[in-house]
Scaffold this motif. Structure first.
Motif, short mmCIF file in Angstrom:
data_model
loop_
_atom_site.label_atom_id
_atom_site.label_comp_id
_atom_site.label_asym_id
_atom_site.label_seq_id
_atom_site.Cartn_x
_atom_site.Cartn_y
_atom_site.Cartn_z
N TYR A 77 0.85 -1.20 0.00
CA TYR A 77 0.00 0.00 0.00
C TYR A 77 0.89 1.25 0.00
N LEU A 78 0.52 2.21 -0.85
CA LEU A 78 1.28 3.44 -0.98
C LEU A 78 0.40 4.65 -0.74
N PRO A 79 0.94 5.73 -0.15
CA PRO A 79 0.14 6.95 0.04
C PRO A 79 -0.15 7.61 -1.31
N VAL A 80 -1.41 7.92 -1.53
CA VAL A 80 -1.83 8.41 -2.84
C VAL A 80 -1.16 9.73 -3.20
N ARG A 81 -0.91 10.60 -2.22
CA ARG A 81 -0.26 11.87 -2.51
C ARG A 81 1.13 11.65 -3.09
N SER A 82 1.88 10.72 -2.51
CA SER A 82 3.24 10.45 -2.99
C SER A 82 3.23 9.93 -4.42
N ILE A 83 2.30 9.02 -4.70
CA ILE A 83 2.22 8.45 -6.04
C ILE A 83 1.76 9.50 -7.06
N SER A 84 0.80 10.32 -6.69
CA SER A 84 0.31 11.34 -7.62
C SER A 84 1.41 12.34 -7.96
N ASP A 85 2.23 12.72 -6.95
CA ASP A 85 3.34 13.64 -7.20
C ASP A 85 4.38 12.99 -8.10
N ALA A 86 4.70 11.73 -7.86
CA ALA A 86 5.72 11.04 -8.65
C ALA A 86 5.30 10.90 -10.10
N LEU A 87 4.00 10.69 -10.35
CA LEU A 87 3.50 10.47 -11.71
C LEU A 87 2.98 11.74 -12.37
N GLY A 88 2.92 12.84 -11.60
CA GLY A 88 2.39 14.07 -12.17
C GLY A 88 0.90 14.01 -12.41
N VAL A 89 0.18 13.31 -11.52
CA VAL A 89 -1.27 13.19 -11.62
C VAL A 89 -1.91 14.00 -10.49
N ALA A 90 -2.86 14.86 -10.83
CA ALA A 90 -3.50 15.70 -9.83
C ALA A 90 -4.28 14.86 -8.83
N VAL A 91 -4.30 15.30 -7.57
CA VAL A 91 -5.08 14.62 -6.54
C VAL A 91 -5.74 15.67 -5.64
#
Length: 224
Positions: free
Chosen positions: A68-82
């Protein structure tokens, strides 16, 4: 949503990193899980360190064979808005269904106006606009702060009297140009679409001539 698709293909389950106040919710179930510091990450072949909204390093959680990964970290890494709505406990990734006016995210601007003589273009009153009609050659600019909540910017703009030099939209934190395009008087009011996923602050600017003006209606320029 190509980048988001990549995250799904990797088979990683993503959970939300929410405010501490949310943990008092009665529907939460306590579990025994483990912080897994051995897992490393790459995005497009480049190593990435996952971080939270305060720039602190975060590590994955392993629970019953799933990571499980924190969604904020993944969104920042991929450049996807959250975006997270604490009232509905809804997490929104990527584009929103309905547009959100850029008005509230516009920093202080001298040329922001509600004067109908300046908010009217081709007979239509847009009620609120940026109308830069300075009498000298200048870089007409303004700053927007989407704060990583949106995936797209739909910016309406018109050159009045004289063609503009190249309109540029830049991510101020990464110093990356997200969009550069010509805006001419003959084009009328145009809509410029910009991918702004992961952007916290934007610098928008164009070269204007002394006898030309820049018109940006705030009521019909929006994020998604």
């Amino acid at each position: 949503m190509k980048k988001l698709t990549i995250a799904v293909v990797l088979g990683t389950t993503i959970v939300a990193s929410m405010a501490t106040g949310a943990y008092g919710a009665t529907k939460l179930q306590e579990i025994k899980a483990y912080l897994n510091k051995d897992i490393a990450f790459k995005v497009d072949g480049k190593p990435v360190q996952l971080r939270d909204g305060n720039n602190n390093t975060v590590v994955p959680i392993s629970y019953k064979g799933t990571t499980y990964l924190p969604v904020r970290s993944i969104s920042d890494a991929l450049g996807v808005a959250v975006d997270y709505d604490s009232k509905t406990q809804m997490i929104q990734l990527g584009e929103k269904v309905e547009g959100v006016s850029i008005s509230s995210s516009l920093t202080t601007n001298t040329y922001r106006t509600k004067d109908s003589s300046q908010t009217t273009y081709n007979g239509k009153d847009y009620k609120e606009a940026i109308f830069d009609n300075a009498d000298s050659a200048r870089s007409s600019s303004f700053i927007l702060e989407p704060k990583k909540k949106y995936q797209k910017l739909y910016l309406q703009i018109a050159a009045v009297g004289q063609d503009l030099g190249k309109l540029t939209v830049k991510d101020t934190e990464t110093d990356t140009i997200l969009k550069a395009t010509e805006i001419n008087v003959a084009d009328g009011l145009v809509t410029v679409e910009v991918d702004i996923g992961g952007a916290n602050q934007l610098f928008v600017y164009a070269d204007a001539k002394g006898d030309g003006a820049v018109f940006v209606p705030l009521t019909t320029s929006y994020y998604k």
